[in-house]
Scaffold this active site. Structure first.
Site, PDB file in Angstrom:
ATOM      1  N   CYS A 331     -15.283  57.935  41.426  1.00 38.34           N
ATOM      2  CA  CYS A 331     -13.990  57.315  41.120  1.00 38.34           C
ATOM      3  C   CYS A 331     -13.373  56.718  42.389  1.00 38.34           C
ATOM      4  CB  CYS A 331     -13.064  58.331  40.455  1.00 38.34           C
ATOM      5  SG  CYS A 331     -11.656  57.556  39.612  1.00 38.34           S
ATOM      6  N   HIS A 431     -16.016  60.779  36.159  1.00 40.05           N
ATOM      7  CA  HIS A 431     -15.690  62.160  36.471  1.00 40.05           C
ATOM      8  C   HIS A 431     -16.547  63.053  35.584  1.00 40.05           C
ATOM      9  CE1 HIS A 431     -12.342  61.610  39.185  1.00 40.05           C
ATOM     10  NE2 HIS A 431     -11.752  60.784  38.352  1.00 40.05           N
TER      11      HIS A 431
END
Length: 497
Positions: A331, A431
């Site tokens: 991310c 994630h």
């Protein structure tokens, strides 16, 4: 409404874990529980099936209940983003980024309505609500407009069980002091005490139990020994505890401890790998020559890029990769690995028209927009399509790659992330990546092969369900179940259920 609320004498006394254990124990006893926390303050978040963002702890508790996580389980999520500001996420959707004082002034009345509506909706899909408080119910400077502890117990009209951590010391003062600072009507709601994180034989605390019960007039429901679980923590305090017992092992992973670190739970699956150690690195001289580096998520890519550069870590990481090292950026970590960051409206940096050069290890450029991406992500490893991956995205910036070298081929046919140098450089918005057992095993086994170590594969998904059951068993062993059931039935009598 039948339910019970767990409040703590302080942060990180174990409320989340105890609530999770009660969720699974009640399921085993034939109840249909659901978790609830009115407001989380955490950058460790979870994305529901419909693309809404809630606190990670309630996502985990929903799993323990055998339920799909819903936004009503955590209607308010505050994500600190620096300089006293927090991103406000309501019913799973981003609303604003404001200071704590402005939030209390602007959102208090609405928060009460959202909490009430969420509790009502949950009561229609569950027969018992397990409610978790936050911090301490006697933060005197915040009590006037609090929406996380006694105000929630009042709205739900449920009894409260006070959780205290004996490991940190000062247990008796923290319990008695908390009760003394409560208003009389609030103190009346406290029907039980749980002493958590006891190290040693609980029988040795018999006199302590007697003293507490005599001094407070409240039964001690359990003295719970410390348990080394493998479930994700909720906040930075949990981070310190979960990774504090670092010891050198065959596989050395250096995770960069960014000042605005978010979703550090991405690293927790490595705790299940017996030959793998994770150490959190904050200074360039600490990096050394690990088997791999992980750049985790961040709530502020610009601020953490500045940290990497001023600390010397940026230069050291680039050198490490150029010398043959392995790195994975998740991310915000993916964004940091790119060439440039641009922020026309100041959504990440706080200053309009900001720009900066990234680490330049990935030929990609990131631009920050107002629209936030929160969605589930699934697909197959581009280089090894037999490996299936699933997780979720939570980010504002969008990254444009100069060349197609995808990490994941998505289920919808699209491409995601970046994969190069024979897998030594990986960037992805996913994630939960290392929670995928097949991928984590493959990634670690590459390092094991290189070092001539035995190959391993840990099925953590199965382990998680076993851990839920172990937590429930641990709780039941030390819990006065009859007394707890008596407390739970108090809320039934109030509502006539």
């Amino acid at each position: 409404m039948r339910g019970v609320m767990f409040q703590g004498t302080a942060s990180d006394v174990g409320k989340s874990l105890i609530a999770t254990a009660f969720c699974r124990l009640l399921v085993q006893k034939g109840f249909k529980p659901a978790p609830f926390k009115s407001q989380n303050v955490s950058n460790n978040s979870y994305v529901t099936a419909d693309g809404k963002e809630i606190g990670r702890a309630q996502g985990l508790q929903a799993e323990a209940c055998g339920l799909e996580a819903l936004p009503v389980m955590n209607p308010i999520l505050l994500k600190p983003s620096g300089s006293g500001q927090s991103e406000v996420v309501l019913m799973g959707e981003r609303q604003d980024t404001i200071s704590g004082m402005a939030y209390r002034d602007r959102y208090y009345e609405s928060a009460i309505e959202w909490i009430g509506a969420s509790l009502e909706q949950l009561s229609r899909i569950a027969d018992t609500i397990i409610i978790e408080g936050a911090g301490s119910p006697v933060e005197m400077n915040l009590k006037q407009k609090e929406v996380v502890n006694m105000k929630v117990a009042e709205l739900a009209d449920v009894p409260v069980i006070l959780v205290a951590d004996i490991h940190r010391g000062g247990l008796f003062a923290s319990v008695v002091g908390t009760l003394e600072l409560l208003e009389a009507q609030e103190r009346e709601r406290v029907k039980g005490i749980i002493v958590n994180k006891f190290r040693g034989d609980p029988a040795l605390f018999k006199e302590g139990v007697q003293w507490l019960e005599k001094r407070t007039g409240i039964p001690v429901l359990a003295v719970l020994p410390y348990i080394d679980h493998q479930l994700e923590g909720e906040d930075s305090l949990s981070l310190a505890e979960r990774f504090s017992s670092y010891e050198k092992k065959d596989i050395d992973i250096a995770a960069i401890k960014l000042p605005y670190l978010s979703n550090y739970s991405d690293m927790e699956p490595f705790l299940a790998e017996k030959d793998t150690a994770v150490r959190w690195v904050e200074r360039a001289e600490e990096l050394g020559c690990p088997d791999a580096v992980v750049l985790p998520g961040t709530k502020s890519t610009f601020h953490d890029l500045r940290f990497l550069k001023t600390s010397g870590l940026a230069e050291r990481i680039i050198q490490y990769v150029e010398q043959g090292g392995t790195i994975a950026g998740l991310c915000g970590g993916y964004q940091l690995l790119g060439r440039t960051l641009t922020d026309p409206h100041g959504y990440d940096s706080g200053t309009a028209n900001s720009s900066a050069k990234g680490l330049g290890l990935i030929p990609g450029d990131t631009c920050f927009f107002d629209k936030k991406t929160t969605k589930r992500l699934a697909g197959r490893l581009a280089e090894q399509p037999e490996i299936y991956l699933n997780g979720y995205e939570i980010h504002i910036g969008q990254t444009k790659l100069e060349e197609s070298s995808p990490f994941i081929r998505k289920e919808d046919g699209g491409e995601e992330g970046y994969y190069a140098r024979n897998g030594r450089v990986i960037g992805t918005y996913m994630h939960h990546l290392f929670h995928n057992d097949a991928w984590r095993s493959e990634w670690l086994n590459r390092m094991r092969r290189k070092k001539g170590l035995p190959l391993r594969q840990v099925n953590r998904l199965e382990q998680k369900q076993k851990v839920f059951d172990q937590l429930a068993g641990h709780l039941e062993r030390y819990l006065d179940w009859k007394q707890f059931l008596k407390i739970l039935r108090m809320s039934e009598r109030k509502t006539g259920q």
